[in-house]
Design an enzyme around this catalytic site. Structure first.
Site, short mmCIF file in Angstrom:
data_model
loop_
_atom_site.label_atom_id
_atom_site.label_comp_id
_atom_site.label_asym_id
_atom_site.label_seq_id
_atom_site.Cartn_x
_atom_site.Cartn_y
_atom_site.Cartn_z
N ASP A 29 1.01 -1.29 -0.09
CA ASP A 29 0.10 -0.08 0.04
C ASP A 29 0.93 1.22 0.08
O ASP A 29 1.87 1.37 0.76
CB ASP A 29 -0.84 -0.07 1.30
CG ASP A 29 -1.63 1.04 1.31
OD1 ASP A 29 -1.64 2.12 0.50
OD2 ASP A 29 -2.69 1.14 2.24
N GLU A 79 30.09 5.91 5.97
CA GLU A 79 30.25 4.42 6.36
C GLU A 79 30.06 3.50 4.69
O GLU A 79 29.57 2.30 4.72
CB GLU A 79 29.09 3.99 7.30
CG GLU A 79 27.63 4.18 6.88
CD GLU A 79 26.57 3.78 7.72
OE1 GLU A 79 26.52 2.57 7.93
OE2 GLU A 79 25.94 4.54 8.33
N CYS A 111 26.03 6.09 11.20
CA CYS A 111 25.46 7.46 11.05
C CYS A 111 25.96 8.60 12.00
O CYS A 111 25.61 9.80 11.68
CB CYS A 111 24.03 7.46 10.95
SG CYS A 111 23.26 6.39 9.67
N THR A 152 13.96 2.83 2.77
CA THR A 152 14.56 3.75 3.37
C THR A 152 16.10 4.11 2.98
O THR A 152 17.07 4.52 3.53
CB THR A 152 14.90 3.52 4.88
OG1 THR A 152 15.66 2.27 5.04
CG2 THR A 152 13.28 3.11 5.37
N SER A 201 16.45 -1.98 15.93
CA SER A 201 17.09 -0.64 15.81
C SER A 201 16.11 0.61 16.07
O SER A 201 17.08 1.69 16.39
CB SER A 201 17.74 -0.56 14.26
OG SER A 201 16.58 -0.47 13.50
N HIS A 233 18.79 12.84 13.61
CA HIS A 233 19.14 12.03 12.45
C HIS A 233 17.89 11.34 12.07
O HIS A 233 17.10 10.94 12.66
CB HIS A 233 20.05 10.70 13.13
CG HIS A 233 20.00 9.69 12.09
ND1 HIS A 233 20.32 9.68 10.75
CD2 HIS A 233 19.92 8.24 12.29
CE1 HIS A 233 20.90 8.66 10.22
NE2 HIS A 233 19.98 7.65 11.16
N ASN A 276 17.52 8.05 3.30
CA ASN A 276 18.38 8.29 4.45
C ASN A 276 19.55 8.45 3.66
O ASN A 276 20.02 7.70 2.68
CB ASN A 276 18.20 6.61 5.10
CG ASN A 276 19.26 6.80 6.39
OD1 ASN A 276 19.75 7.86 6.69
ND2 ASN A 276 19.09 5.61 6.92
N SER A 309 24.15 3.65 14.16
CA SER A 309 24.03 2.25 14.89
C SER A 309 25.24 1.57 15.41
O SER A 309 26.34 1.98 14.96
CB SER A 309 23.38 1.26 13.75
OG SER A 309 22.02 1.54 13.34
P1 HMG Z 1 8.39 -1.92 8.12
O1 HMG Z 1 8.25 -3.29 7.59
O2 HMG Z 1 8.10 -0.84 7.36
O3 HMG Z 1 7.48 -1.77 9.61
O4 HMG Z 1 9.93 -1.92 8.85
P2 HMG Z 1 6.08 -1.46 9.99
O5 HMG Z 1 5.23 -2.59 9.02
O6 HMG Z 1 5.92 -1.54 11.21
O7 HMG Z 1 5.61 -0.29 9.00
C1 HMG Z 1 6.18 0.99 9.38
C2 HMG Z 1 5.15 2.09 9.73
O8 HMG Z 1 4.11 2.21 8.69
C3 HMG Z 1 4.28 1.60 10.84
O9 HMG Z 1 4.25 2.97 11.53
C4 HMG Z 1 3.06 1.02 10.19
O10 HMG Z 1 1.93 1.40 11.17
C5 HMG Z 1 2.90 2.08 9.27
P3 HMG Z 1 4.53 3.02 13.23
O11 HMG Z 1 3.42 2.01 13.71
O12 HMG Z 1 5.76 2.87 13.44
O13 HMG Z 1 3.72 4.43 13.58
N1 HMG Z 1 1.98 1.68 8.08
C6 HMG Z 1 1.06 2.34 7.45
N2 HMG Z 1 0.83 3.54 7.58
C7 HMG Z 1 -0.23 3.97 6.61
N3 HMG Z 1 -0.91 3.00 5.86
C8 HMG Z 1 -0.74 1.84 5.66
C9 HMG Z 1 0.45 1.35 6.53
N4 HMG Z 1 1.06 0.05 6.64
C10 HMG Z 1 1.86 0.13 7.70
N5 HMG Z 1 -1.43 1.05 4.93
C11 HMG Z 1 11.83 -0.44 9.49
C12 HMG Z 1 10.30 -0.60 9.20
C13 HMG Z 1 12.13 0.46 10.19
C14 HMG Z 1 12.02 -1.85 10.54
C15 HMG Z 1 12.37 -1.00 8.09
O14 HMG Z 1 12.26 0.30 7.30
C16 HMG Z 1 13.83 -0.94 8.22
O15 HMG Z 1 14.27 -2.05 8.40
N6 HMG Z 1 14.58 0.16 7.92
C17 HMG Z 1 15.96 -0.11 8.04
C18 HMG Z 1 16.72 0.17 9.59
C19 HMG Z 1 16.30 1.59 10.09
O16 HMG Z 1 16.12 2.51 9.30
N7 HMG Z 1 16.39 1.93 11.36
C20 HMG Z 1 16.03 3.15 12.08
C21 HMG Z 1 16.80 3.27 13.43
S1 HMG Z 1 18.60 2.79 13.16
C22 HMG Z 1 19.39 3.94 12.37
O17 HMG Z 1 18.73 5.09 12.44
C23 HMG Z 1 20.81 3.96 11.83
C24 HMG Z 1 20.75 3.70 10.53
O18 HMG Z 1 20.72 5.05 9.78
C25 HMG Z 1 22.12 3.42 10.21
C26 HMG Z 1 23.33 3.82 10.48
O19 HMG Z 1 23.42 4.39 11.61
O20 HMG Z 1 24.39 3.73 9.98
C27 HMG Z 1 19.78 3.01 9.82
#
Ligand code: HMG
Length: 388
Positions: A29, A79, A111, A152, A201, A233, A276, A309
């Site tokens: 979606d 990185e 990051c 992302t 994360s 961030h 990102n 991270s």
């Molecule tokens: P996901 O599968 O998209 O998780 O993975 P989800 O199913 O929980 O959905 C995300 C959000 O969309 C949720 O909102 C859902 O409700 C919503 P929330 O509950 O969180 O408020 N959603 C919807 N909204 C509207 N209409 C819909 C709908 N369906 C779902 N139909 C995840 C999310 C973050 C796990 C994934 O994107 C990921 O693995 N990302 C990579 C890791 C990451 O970004 N982590 C962030 C913290 S770590 C960090 O910041 C460091 C980093 O930058 C790296 C570094 O430091 O080098 C990553």
């Protein structure tokens, strides 16, 4: 003596992917991306655009010949390194024509590293007040195809010139950092894409914010009312929005709350369209705030939450300097709109392309569009860059 950011510039790749197209290709979606993650578009870098070309392009936008003749340190935080030994900063130093008696290094901690770069620059300038330090945050964020991290991704670089008597923001000496040894996101040398414990994360990010903020308030005797805006961030804007909500407790004055939210919305304007960019994303949020907020004033205190991270996080602040608006160039919006829209199959081919080296370590590339500089070829395992 005040020390801070005197100039700031941004460069991103020339190609973009629409999140609606990605959602359709992944049977998802589109609201999940646009509302759930708060992302609309992603920058996509071809193989000839890397952390060197993006970093040099961001710096080229802001530096004068006089700057290049006087900069005495170049730091590239990243990185997405292109070499395990030679620092990307050395390539950037050469491409920009910075005077030879400068130190050039690369820094890493996911990051977080650009924040470490700014700290080192600040210490260096405090000991050498005439110095100018170029700090570049440059990354290409790649996750596997069809993984939860895929929406992302992104690519881009921020260049910041750190000096005494800065004309944009003066840092306060109020940094509080935290290290916790966790495996939330990591990329071993043998892997092109990271390993991620996605939900873990996000918990680490929010919990680090909470604990560092608590310590910051305790040690600095400051509260949210002292800040005009908070930059985060931004792995994806929705998580940063959750971060802001974590800081704003129930007792917060409604007017302060409304102003912080309004400024936050300005600070995510570019990230929504770029994705990102790892260590640069906090500073893209600062640039987005500066260029898109209507009510910022000289003297306003801006908070920064840096998270990498692994994990290292830090909160610090700076105050906007009188005349800061005069130091901003053209809005980034025009360049963002000019990026070429590509299809999902084109993105899959372009973003994950690898150099096809012959037995002597030579490779040539398709003539993709890039920003100001390009990775022209690889000759006997040496990367050859040139100005476009
Ligand atoms: P996901 O599968 O998209 O998780 O993975 P989800 O199913 O929980 O959905 C995300 C959000 O969309 C949720 O909102 C859902 O409700 C919503 P929330 O509950 O969180 O408020 N959603 C919807 N909204 C509207 N209409 C819909 C709908 N369906 C779902 N139909 C995840 C999310 C973050 C796990 C994934 O994107 C990921 O693995 N990302 C990579 C890791 C990451 O970004 N982590 C962030 C913290 S770590 C960090 O910041 C460091 C980093 O930058 C790296 C570094 O430091 O080098 C990553």
């Amino acid at each position: 003596m005040t020390i801070g950011i005197d100039k700031i510039g941004f460069a991103t790749a020339r190609y973009q992917l629409s999140m609606a197209d990605l959602a359709s290709a992944r049977n998802t979606d589109p609201n999940k991306y646009s509302i759930g993650l708060m992302l609309d578009r992603l920058s996509i870098a071809p193989i000839t655009e890397d952390i060197v070309t993006l970093g040099a392009a961001a710096a080229e936008k802001i530096l004068t010949d006089e700057d290049k003749a006087t900069i005495d340190m170049v730091i590239v935080a990243s990185e997405s390194s292109i070499d395990q030994s030679k620092a990307a900063a050395v390539f950037v130093h050469g491409l920009l024509g910075i005077q030879p008696f400068a130190r050039s290094i690369e820094m890493k901690e996911a990051c977080y590293s650009a924040t470490a770069g700014l700290n080192y620059a600040k210490l260096y300038v405090s000991a050498n007040p005439q110095s100018k330090v170029l700090v570049i945050a440059s990354d290409i964020a790649k996750y596997g195809i069809k993984t939860s991290g895929e929406p992302t991704q992104g690519a881009g670089a921020l260049a910041m010139l750190v000096t005494a008597q800065p004309r944009i923001i003066a840092f306060n000496d109020d940094n509080i950092a935290q290290t916790r040894d966790v495996m939330d996101f990591w990329r071993p040398n043998y892997s092109v894409t990271p390993f991620v414990q996605g939900m873990f994360s996000t918990k680490q990010y929010l919990d680090s914010l909470k604990t560092v903020w608590t310590e910051y308030q305790k040690r600095q005797n400051l509260s949210l009312e002292d800040f005009a805006a908070f930059c985060f961030h931004i792995p994806y804007p929705k998580l940063a929005n959750k971060g802001l909500n974590k800081l704003m407790d129930k007792t917060l004055d409604d007017k302060v709350r409304a102003q912080l939210q309004e400024h936050f919305d300005s600070s995510i304007h570019y990230s929504r369209q770029v994705g990102n960019i790892y260590t640069g994303s906090l500073y893209l949020s600062f640039l987005s705030l500066l260029e898109n907020a209507q009510s910022l004033q000289a003297g306003d205190r801006i908070g920064f939450f840096s998270y990498g991270s692994g994990a290292v996080s830090e909160i610090f602040s700076g105050n906007l300097v009188d005349g800061f608006k005069n130091m901003l160039g053209d809005s980034q919006q025009k360049e963002l709109d000019q990026r070429k829209l590509i299809s999902v199959p084109e993105y899959e081919m372009m973003f994950f392309e690898e150099a096809d080296l012959d037995q002597d370590g030579n490779a040539s590339f398709i003539d993709y569009d890039t920003h100001t500089f390009v990775l022209d070829s690889i000759v006997e395992h040496q990367r050859r860059y040139k100005r476009r």
